[in-house]
Design a protein around this motif. Structure first.
Motif, PDB file in Angstrom:
ATOM      1  N   THR A  35       0.847  -1.193  -0.041  1.00  0.00           N
ATOM      2  CA  THR A  35       0.095  -0.449  -0.203  1.00  0.00           C
ATOM      3  C   THR A  35       0.984   1.036   0.157  1.00  0.00           C
ATOM      4  O   THR A  35       1.483   1.477   0.416  1.00  0.00           O
ATOM      5  CB  THR A  35      -1.380   0.090   0.870  1.00  0.00           C
ATOM      6  OG1 THR A  35      -1.830  -1.441   1.419  1.00  0.00           O
ATOM      7  CG2 THR A  35      -1.603   1.148   0.941  1.00  0.00           C
ATOM      8  N   ALA A 105       3.709   3.471   9.417  1.00  0.00           N
ATOM      9  CA  ALA A 105       2.368   3.540   8.653  1.00  0.00           C
ATOM     10  C   ALA A 105       2.068   4.401   8.171  1.00  0.00           C
ATOM     11  O   ALA A 105       1.400   4.402   6.636  1.00  0.00           O
ATOM     12  CB  ALA A 105       1.436   3.832  10.299  1.00  0.00           C
ATOM     13  N   GLN A 109       0.751   3.733   4.154  1.00  0.00           N
ATOM     14  CA  GLN A 109      -0.668   4.086   3.946  1.00  0.00           C
ATOM     15  C   GLN A 109      -0.835   4.922   2.923  1.00  0.00           C
ATOM     16  O   GLN A 109      -1.698   5.417   2.508  1.00  0.00           O
ATOM     17  CB  GLN A 109      -1.366   4.855   5.504  1.00  0.00           C
ATOM     18  CG  GLN A 109      -1.671   3.482   6.465  1.00  0.00           C
ATOM     19  CD  GLN A 109      -2.255   3.581   8.180  1.00  0.00           C
ATOM     20  OE1 GLN A 109      -2.514   5.488   7.952  1.00  0.00           O
ATOM     21  NE2 GLN A 109      -2.072   3.370   8.920  1.00  0.00           N
ATOM     22  N   ASP A 111       0.754   8.131   3.313  1.00  0.00           N
ATOM     23  CA  ASP A 111       0.859   9.107   3.939  1.00  0.00           C
ATOM     24  C   ASP A 111       2.698   9.849   3.781  1.00  0.00           C
ATOM     25  O   ASP A 111       1.894  11.521   4.017  1.00  0.00           O
ATOM     26  CB  ASP A 111       0.754   8.900   5.760  1.00  0.00           C
ATOM     27  CG  ASP A 111      -0.996   8.763   6.157  1.00  0.00           C
ATOM     28  OD1 ASP A 111      -1.538   8.867   5.176  1.00  0.00           O
ATOM     29  OD2 ASP A 111      -1.100   8.718   6.942  1.00  0.00           O
TER      30      ASP A 111
END
Length: 359
Positions: A35, A105, A109, A111
């Motif tokens: 991802t 994370a 994700q 970000d």
């Protein structure tokens, strides 16, 4: 093009971030490590139809996710301030991570599109299944051992029987210092009184109060510590430059690839021109930093709430140079193997394969 830099820690507290991120704190990844920002970027770009004159597909946002420390704040201080990356992204911003949990994370994700990490953290994330690519090295060692001004510089025997504060036990500072102790015939458990200190600010206080006479610190904390102790009437100096000691121990250059930049692998595959563009942007600012460009130094001083003369004094000891991953791979792998002599699991046990290194 927007440029947003949010400072969330003070200048001294910020230094703790750079020494974070050992394998001990790396969580096991969950979910699909593939991802990344690319799928979202593709959808948004399709909707907006943004493209350059060369039909390059732009991503909606290019977020740099950094340590809150001068070593990375300095070379990224003008990140796309002049719009050099506007043909690649609609928006550029900078944010800061405080733990490996946050970093992992953010990368998984989507970000963060580019992130600064300690050397072994990048390999550790990759070995744990997080789809990241190393695009280049930026920080080439900034570690020092402070001690009494009467101590003989470079004399490791002078540490015998001494109480030594070591910040962030088990992490970068500790690993490099422990390796060099052993290479110089000293045992950390028996030859010195090892004082682990989690909070770098505490180490500065211990030096100023005379609770310890020695401390292993990164820049710019080492400079701050010397200033604080001098104000308290205690005269210290840099007894060991650990970059020079590393060169002596390994027979190589007096530096090591302490930290670099990574990007999501899927983003690199979808936009193969982006890593080189990011490195060029960082390299341009790094050159200004190293050359003492007035506007750049002023921006750094404002970012870290420090006097400009002090920033100029610190900059040379940050050892900043942008070197693409493909060119620095040999030194990078050698450094990982050196750290593994102290902690075999520090980078995940296996050197990353070819696909880890961005072209």
């Amino acid at each position: 093009m927007s440029h947003k830099i949010r400072t969330r820690v003070t200048a001294v507290a910020a230094l703790a971030a750079l020494t974070l991120a050992g394998c001990s704190s790396d969580p096991e990844p969950t979910g699909d490590a593939g991802t990344s920002a690319t799928s979202a970027a593709t959808a948004s770009t399709a909707a907006s139809g943004d493209a350059t004159d060369t039909d390059r597909t732009k991503i909606p946002r290019l977020r740099a996710y950094l340590h809150s420390t001068m070593a990375f704040g300095a070379p990224m201080i003008n990140f796309d301030k002049d719009g050099e990356l506007e043909e690649y992204a609609d928006e550029v911003d900078v944010d800061y991570w405080d733990s490996v949990d946050q970093l992992r994370a953010a990368m998984m994700q989507g970000d963060a599109q580019v992130a600064a990490t300690p050397a072994y953290t990048a390999a550790n994330l990759y070995n744990k299944g997080v789809d990241v690519r190393l695009i280049g090295q930026v920080v080439w060692g900034m570690l020092y051992v402070l001690g009494p001004d009467t101590a003989e510089e470079g004399d490791w025997d002078g540490l015998k029987g001494q109480k030594v504060a070591v910040v962030m036990p088990g992490e970068m500072v500790d690993l490099v210092f422990s390796y060099l102790l052993a290479e110089n015939g000293l045992d950390k458990e028996t030859d010195i009184t090892y004082v682990p200190v989690n909070d770098p600010r505490q180490a500065v206080g211990m030096l100023a109060k005379g609770e310890v006479d020695w401390a292993v610190l990164p820049e710019h904390l080492a400079t701050v510590a010397l200033k604080k102790t001098a104000e308290s009437g205690k005269n210290l100096k840099r007894v060991f430059n650990l970059q020079e000691e590393y060169g002596r121990a390994t027979g190589g250059p007096a530096r090591f690839p302490m930290a670099g930049l990574i990007m999501p692998g899927e983003l690199v595959d979808a936009h193969p021109e982006l890593p080189a563009a990011v490195l060029e942007e960082v390299a341009d600012t790094t050159a200004k930093v190293n050359d003492g460009d007035d506007a750049t130094i002023r921006a750094i001083a404002e970012q870290y709430d420090m006097p400009e003369p002090l920033v100029r004094d610190i900059i040379p000891r940050l050892n900043l140079e942008v070197v693409p991953a493909s060119e620095s791979r040999k030194q990078y792998e050698e450094f990982l193997e050196v750290l593994a002599t102290v902690n075999p699991d520090v980078y995940g046990g296996t050197l990353p394969d070819d696909s880890f290194y961005a072209e």
